[in-house]
Motif scaffolding. Structure first.
Motif, short mmCIF file in Angstrom:
data_model
loop_
_atom_site.label_atom_id
_atom_site.label_comp_id
_atom_site.label_asym_id
_atom_site.label_seq_id
_atom_site.Cartn_x
_atom_site.Cartn_y
_atom_site.Cartn_z
N ALA A 41 9.71 -17.30 25.79
CA ALA A 41 11.00 -17.96 25.54
C ALA A 41 12.04 -16.99 24.97
CB ALA A 41 10.80 -19.12 24.57
N ILE A 42 11.59 -16.09 24.09
CA ILE A 42 12.50 -15.12 23.49
C ILE A 42 12.94 -14.08 24.52
CG2 ILE A 42 12.71 -13.24 21.79
CD1 ILE A 42 10.84 -14.86 19.97
N GLY A 43 11.99 -13.65 25.36
CA GLY A 43 12.31 -12.65 26.38
C GLY A 43 12.78 -11.36 25.76
N ALA A 44 13.93 -10.88 26.22
CA ALA A 44 14.47 -9.61 25.73
C ALA A 44 15.52 -9.80 24.64
CB ALA A 44 15.07 -8.83 26.89
N ASP A 45 15.60 -11.01 24.06
CA ASP A 45 16.57 -11.25 22.99
C ASP A 45 16.31 -10.31 21.82
OD1 ASP A 45 17.74 -13.21 24.43
OD2 ASP A 45 17.03 -14.90 23.22
N PHE A 46 17.37 -10.02 21.07
CA PHE A 46 17.26 -9.16 19.89
C PHE A 46 16.29 -9.77 18.88
CE2 PHE A 46 18.67 -8.70 15.44
CZ PHE A 46 18.41 -7.34 15.27
N GLN A 47 15.43 -8.90 18.31
CA GLN A 47 14.52 -9.31 17.25
C GLN A 47 14.67 -8.32 16.09
OE1 GLN A 47 10.44 -9.84 18.59
NE2 GLN A 47 11.14 -10.25 20.66
N PRO A 48 14.94 -8.78 14.89
CA PRO A 48 15.01 -7.87 13.74
C PRO A 48 13.69 -7.12 13.56
CG PRO A 48 15.76 -10.09 13.16
CD PRO A 48 15.12 -10.19 14.50
#
Length: 237
Positions: free
Chosen positions: A110-117
């Motif tokens: 669901a997160i895919g390539a979204d930014f993650q801290p």
């Protein structure tokens, strides 16, 4: 005849132990791969984790069905009965650990390539490493019927709860700083909760090992250091 019955019963118990050992190996790999998929944005690996859960479900059903048949056929008493019942309990906990690892993999997709801290991802990895250590040790404790090792796992769960609380607060901070962070932070919050719940299942197994060997339940409260705000967050799919 008596020796044959005893030998057959020993074979039944050994078959249960072997299935639980296989379940443990699958659950450990699912947990490692789920966090790898999350950290590396690897949706293909995440899908592999999700698919692995089917085998775990099959093994759990086999343990439960075979344990019930063993009780019906052999009518075991004392420690033999405890071992059969413990196999059902432990297989249920390991199956649920697989479900939680699968849920982490679903969040990775669901997160895919979204930014993650990165600070949060490092925290999740550390938390996962601690839980994985607990899982390996408690499965060894079961295989060796080692109550001391099981109790050590049981005592360590408080560290997982404390780390979850820390990650929970950091994620809330990210969400309050920028509403655009809410979506991926929510997914990461569920991942952290899933890992924390896996730790709870390892302590369940530790308690079952203690019961198996001693015939008694632990008479002291489980250590808990979860100080997160109760927001109704549960380890959902």
């Amino acid at each position: 005849m008596a020796e044959h019955i005893v030998s057959s019963y020993d074979n039944d118990l050994q078959a249960l132990r072997q299935r639980i050992s296989e379940m443990g190996g699958i659950a450990e790999k699912m947990l490692v791969d789920a966090i790898q998929a999350l950290a590396r944005h690897d949706t293909a690996l995440a899908q592999t984790v999700i698919a692995s859960d089917k085998r775990l479900d099959v093994l759990q059903r086999e343990v439960e069905e075979n344990a019930i048949l063993t009780i019906a056929r052999r009518q075991p008493l004392a420690v033999d009965l405890r071992e059969t019942i413990s196999a059902i309990r432990i297989s249920g906990d390991v199956e649920r650990i697989g479900d939680l690892a699968k849920n982490i993999a679903k969040r990775a997709v669901a997160i895919g390539a979204d930014f993650q801290p990165q600070k949060i991802v490092v925290g999740l990895r550390h938390m996962n490493d601690l839980v994985l250590g607990q899982l390996k040790d408690v499965l060894d404790a079961y295989a060796q019927q080692d109550t001391a090792k099981a109790l050590d796992v049981w005592k360590r769960d408080g560290a997982i709860d404390a780390l979850y609380t820390s990650l929970f607060r950091e994620l809330l901070t990210y969400m309050m700083e920028d509403p655009r962070n809410i979506s991926f932070c929510t997914h990461l919050l569920f991942c952290a909760k899933n890992i924390e719940r896996i730790g709870d299942h390892t302590t369940n197994i530790a308690e079952t090992v203690h019961y198996l060997v001693t015939g008694e339940t632990l008479a002291i409260d489980r250590p808990k250091n979860d100080r997160s705000i109760d927001t109704g967050v549960e380890a959902g799919a």
